[in-house]
Every structure is written in C-alpha cells, then in structure tokens.
Design a protein around this motif. Structure first.
Motif, PDB file in Angstrom:
ATOM      1  N   CYS A  69       0.792  -1.114  -0.095  1.00 40.18           N
ATOM      2  CA  CYS A  69       0.103   0.076   0.259  1.00 40.18           C
ATOM      3  C   CYS A  69       0.885   1.117  -0.052  1.00 40.18           C
ATOM      4  O   CYS A  69       1.863   1.104   0.559  1.00 40.18           O
ATOM      5  CB  CYS A  69      -0.854   0.010   1.486  1.00 40.18           C
ATOM      6  SG  CYS A  69      -1.950   1.555   1.309  1.00 40.18           S
ATOM      7  N   GLN A  70       0.451   2.376  -0.601  1.00 41.20           N
ATOM      8  CA  GLN A  70       1.135   3.631  -0.906  1.00 41.20           C
ATOM      9  C   GLN A  70       1.597   3.966   0.578  1.00 41.20           C
ATOM     10  O   GLN A  70       2.347   4.686   1.028  1.00 41.20           O
ATOM     11  CB  GLN A  70       0.436   4.563  -1.411  1.00 41.20           C
ATOM     12  CG  GLN A  70      -0.930   4.969  -1.082  1.00 41.20           C
ATOM     13  CD  GLN A  70      -1.274   5.490   0.202  1.00 41.20           C
ATOM     14  OE1 GLN A  70      -0.925   6.375   0.230  1.00 41.20           O
ATOM     15  NE2 GLN A  70      -2.651   4.989   0.737  1.00 41.20           N
ATOM     16  N   ASP A  71       0.660   3.920   1.573  1.00 42.88           N
ATOM     17  CA  ASP A  71       0.833   4.045   3.095  1.00 42.88           C
ATOM     18  C   ASP A  71       1.745   3.342   3.774  1.00 42.88           C
ATOM     19  O   ASP A  71       1.051   1.934   4.134  1.00 42.88           O
ATOM     20  CB  ASP A  71      -0.349   4.851   3.985  1.00 42.88           C
ATOM     21  CG  ASP A  71      -0.316   4.889   5.285  1.00 42.88           C
ATOM     22  OD1 ASP A  71       1.110   4.902   5.634  1.00 42.88           O
ATOM     23  OD2 ASP A  71      -1.231   4.999   6.314  1.00 42.88           O
ATOM     24  N   PRO A 115     -11.396   2.613   7.978  1.00 40.10           N
ATOM     25  CA  PRO A 115     -10.113   1.845   7.919  1.00 40.10           C
ATOM     26  C   PRO A 115      -9.751   0.690   6.906  1.00 40.10           C
ATOM     27  O   PRO A 115      -9.023  -0.292   7.099  1.00 40.10           O
ATOM     28  CB  PRO A 115     -10.380   1.128   9.377  1.00 40.10           C
ATOM     29  CG  PRO A 115     -11.813   0.797   9.629  1.00 40.10           C
ATOM     30  CD  PRO A 115     -12.391   2.131   8.544  1.00 40.10           C
ATOM     31  N   CYS A 116     -10.303   0.745   5.831  1.00 42.75           N
ATOM     32  CA  CYS A 116     -10.118  -0.093   4.664  1.00 42.75           C
ATOM     33  C   CYS A 116     -10.357  -1.805   5.007  1.00 42.75           C
ATOM     34  O   CYS A 116      -9.592  -2.338   5.095  1.00 42.75           O
ATOM     35  CB  CYS A 116      -8.592  -0.073   4.060  1.00 42.75           C
ATOM     36  SG  CYS A 116      -8.162   1.530   3.387  1.00 42.75           S
ATOM     37  N   PRO A 117     -11.800  -1.813   5.348  1.00 38.30           N
ATOM     38  CA  PRO A 117     -12.067  -3.265   5.536  1.00 38.30           C
ATOM     39  C   PRO A 117     -11.792  -4.022   4.372  1.00 38.30           C
ATOM     40  O   PRO A 117     -12.161  -3.667   3.585  1.00 38.30           O
ATOM     41  CB  PRO A 117     -13.521  -3.221   6.017  1.00 38.30           C
ATOM     42  CG  PRO A 117     -13.931  -1.766   5.759  1.00 38.30           C
ATOM     43  CD  PRO A 117     -12.916  -0.766   5.412  1.00 38.30           C
ATOM     44  N   SER A 150      -6.875  -2.867  12.524  1.00 32.78           N
ATOM     45  CA  SER A 150      -5.742  -2.769  11.318  1.00 32.78           C
ATOM     46  C   SER A 150      -6.751  -3.260  10.301  1.00 32.78           C
ATOM     47  O   SER A 150      -7.533  -3.989  10.141  1.00 32.78           O
ATOM     48  CB  SER A 150      -4.661  -4.218  11.554  1.00 32.78           C
ATOM     49  OG  SER A 150      -4.196  -4.191  10.477  1.00 32.78           O
ATOM     50  N   CYS A 151      -6.298  -2.509   9.108  1.00 32.09           N
ATOM     51  CA  CYS A 151      -6.621  -2.780   7.761  1.00 32.09           C
ATOM     52  C   CYS A 151      -6.461  -4.123   7.422  1.00 32.09           C
ATOM     53  O   CYS A 151      -5.562  -4.748   8.139  1.00 32.09           O
ATOM     54  CB  CYS A 151      -6.340  -1.643   6.813  1.00 32.09           C
ATOM     55  SG  CYS A 151      -4.384  -1.619   6.789  1.00 32.09           S
ATOM     56  N   TRP A 152      -6.839  -4.450   6.202  1.00 31.48           N
ATOM     57  CA  TRP A 152      -6.408  -5.843   5.665  1.00 31.48           C
ATOM     58  C   TRP A 152      -4.824  -6.018   5.517  1.00 31.48           C
ATOM     59  O   TRP A 152      -4.450  -7.140   5.582  1.00 31.48           O
ATOM     60  CB  TRP A 152      -7.246  -6.302   4.372  1.00 31.48           C
ATOM     61  CG  TRP A 152      -6.963  -5.231   3.233  1.00 31.48           C
ATOM     62  CD1 TRP A 152      -7.505  -4.060   3.060  1.00 31.48           C
ATOM     63  CD2 TRP A 152      -5.719  -5.196   2.372  1.00 31.48           C
ATOM     64  NE1 TRP A 152      -6.881  -3.597   1.923  1.00 31.48           N
ATOM     65  CE2 TRP A 152      -5.950  -4.278   1.584  1.00 31.48           C
ATOM     66  CE3 TRP A 152      -4.762  -5.929   2.361  1.00 31.48           C
ATOM     67  CZ2 TRP A 152      -4.993  -3.741   0.606  1.00 31.48           C
ATOM     68  CZ3 TRP A 152      -3.809  -5.734   1.482  1.00 31.48           C
ATOM     69  CH2 TRP A 152      -3.836  -4.699   0.538  1.00 31.48           C
TER      70      TRP A 152
HETATM   71  S1  SF4 Z   1      -5.460   1.741   6.092  1.00 28.80           S
HETATM   72 FE1  SF4 Z   1      -4.405   0.084   5.323  1.00 28.80          FE
HETATM   73  S2  SF4 Z   1      -4.988  -0.350   3.158  1.00 28.80           S
HETATM   74 FE2  SF4 Z   1      -5.941   1.681   3.599  1.00 28.80          FE
HETATM   75  S3  SF4 Z   1      -4.415   3.123   2.836  1.00 28.80           S
HETATM   76 FE3  SF4 Z   1      -3.842   2.725   5.199  1.00 28.80          FE
HETATM   77  S4  SF4 Z   1      -2.233   1.282   5.127  1.00 28.80           S
HETATM   78 FE4  SF4 Z   1      -3.352   1.426   2.985  1.00 28.80          FE
END
Ligand code: SF4
Length: 297
Positions: free
Chosen positions: A66-68, A184-186, A272-274
């Motif tokens: 992921c970019q983050d 949170p990007c489920p 936590s996201c996936w």
């Molecule tokens: S929450 Fe997780 S998947 Fe969503 S942008 Fe942030 S690091 Fe990426």
C-alpha cells in the motif's frame, strides 16, 4: 565503529522492513483468500480479488503493498545477557532510516507542532519500540510492524464501570466498528484489550490485534468465546470490503486481557486494515539469523 553483530542486526531489520512492506504474511493472505471464496456480494468479491492480486504483484516485484507504508513499530524480545541489547534503539533507528531510502518507505513521521516531516520515518519516540526482556532467552526476536494511518482512525480506549462490564465492552466494540465504516479499509482485523487502565487496555489490544496470527483463538476459553461472538456480530453488519457490503467486514477479532481494578473496566479497541504488515526474525549471539514469519533464502 559497529560490531559484527550490530551490523547483522541492522541488515536483518532492513530486511524485516522490506518483507513487512512488500510481502503480506501467509496467515493474512490465506484469510483474505477464504473471505474471497465466501463472499456473495459481487462488488466486494471483485474488490477482494483486486486486493489479493495486489498482494501477489507486490510480492513478485518487491513493491509496497500500500502507498501508506505506515508508522514503524518494533516489538523486541531480548535476552539481557546479549551485549548489543542496550544499543538496539540506535540500531533500529538507523535501520529504519536506511530502509526508508532503500525500499522505499513513505516518510510518515511528522512533528505535530511544526508539521515538519523528518523524511526518514524517525523522530521523537519513532520508531516506537515495545520491549520484552526475557532471562535466558538465548536470542533477540524482532518483529517489525507497519501500522497504516487510516486504520488508526477508529482506535479508542474507554474506561467503563464494572457494572457495564462485558455487555458494555461488546457495545463499545460494535459501535466503534460500525461508525468507522469504510475508513479503516475493511476487511479489518480487530484487537480488543481489557484491563485496569485505558493505556493497558489499548496496549493489549494492539499487541493482540497485530501480533497473533489470524485464525488462532486465545488460549483462554472466555476470551476465545468473546472473539467468536464479536467476529460473528461484526460480520453481520454488512459493511463488507471497503464498505460496499458483504459477508466479511472483519477477518478476525483477537482479545487480550489483564486483571482489572475492582472499580474500573477499561476497554481498548485497535483496528488494522487488511494490510496487516508484520515480519519477525530471531538473531542469535553467534550471528545466526532465523526468519520466522517469511521464507527467506
Ligand atoms: S488503512 Fe491500510 S490499506 Fe488503507 S490506505 Fe492505510 S495502510 Fe493502506
């Protein structure tokens, strides 16, 4: 001048950060695949397919998943007799700055007063280090975690009254996940901590959510039962992958607890996201390195 062992640790930590950023752990990937097979909502299914494809491409080309690339956190378990232990904070800092440049990682460490980004993922208390000093362990075990910023949005700690107890806890967890929606990007991984104070509860929640492999229940039967209840209830919310609906909103729920104070029932919820990115290795005093989360040739 750095000793041979310090250099081995530094190189290993850079490798751990690379593995965490680019190679999703097997337990998380397998759980995503099961979620894909089970999904009945066509839009959620196609998003899960994209997530899984993205994981494969990132692993093959060593690109960030992921970019983050998150906040850098280390969990360290160390034998105090190993001479370099007291130098570990410096080694971890140097390795983080080096990995930021090499992999690369997105620079994510910002001074909250000046808004200045340090540029190398280091700063006051960052990388964050959690210690566990274990007598006669015989090695140093380091887990590198990259914690995405978006999935921190819903994390909370709250102190309930003992009368609110477990029913109150279930309400806090379900409201937290429901209100966070797609932020949170489920599908997410949820850590729940219980303890005498808010900081102990959230610390346990984080450790439980991020470190225990998915699909492994707590060894405590009461905590294990609560994990099942919460997982089922969250997955009935129909939030689904990235909030489009579907049968999987959470990939797993982990509960960890400490004995509480008679007058307080503190609850911590960490999400936590996936993209649960972690990588661990053991380093022995003779310089032998054993990667325990990934296969490294
Ligand atoms: S929450 Fe997780 S998947 Fe969503 S942008 Fe942030 S690091 Fe990426």
């Amino acid at each position: 001048m750095y000793s041979d062992l310090e250099e081995i640790i530094r190189k290993t930590v850079v490798k751990l950060l690379e593995l965490a950023a680019t190679d999703l752990p097997e337990d998380v990937e397998n759980t995503l695949k099961v979620a894909y097979e089970k999904e009945t909502n066509s839009m959620a299914k196609s998003m899960l397919k994209s997530i899984i494809d993205n994981v494969l491409v990132a692993r093959k080309w060593r690109y960030a998943i992921c970019q983050d690339t998150g906040t850098v956190i280390f969990y360290v378990k160390a034998d105090p007799k190993i001479p370099v232990v007291s130098d570990l904070p410096n080694i971890l800092r140097r390795a983080t700055a080096e990995a930021t440049n090499l992999i690369p990682l997105r620079p994510n460490a910002v001074d909250p007063f000046t808004e200045k980004n340090s540029g190398d993922n280091t700063g006051r208390y960052i990388p964050w280090i959690e210690w566990d000093i274990v007598k006669d362990l015989g090695y140093i075990e380091i887990t590198a975690l990259l914690k995405g910023g978006g999935s921190e949005a819903p994390s909370i700690a709250k102190t309930l009254t003992p009368a609110e107890g477990l029913k109150g806890l279930v309400k806090v967890v379900l409201e937290t996940i429901y209100e966070s929606g797609a932020k949170p990007c489920p599908p997410v991984i949820v850590g729940v901590g219980i303890g005498p104070t808010a900081d102990i509860a959230i610390n346990l929640a984080k450790k439980a959510a991020l470190l225990r492999p998915l699909g492994i229940r707590s060894s405590d039967p009461n905590a294990a039962k609560l994990e099942e209840i919460l997982l089922e209830a969250i997955n009935k919310m129909d939030l689904g992958t990235h909030g489009v609906g579907g049968v999987t909103t959470a990939l797993d729920v982990h509960v960890e607890y400490a004995y509480r104070h008679p007058a307080s029932f503190s609850v911590g919820v960490v999400v936590s996201c996936w993209a649960l990115r972690r990588a661990s290795a053991r380093i022995y005093p003779d310089g032998k390195v054993e990667y325990i989360s990934h296969k490294v040739l």
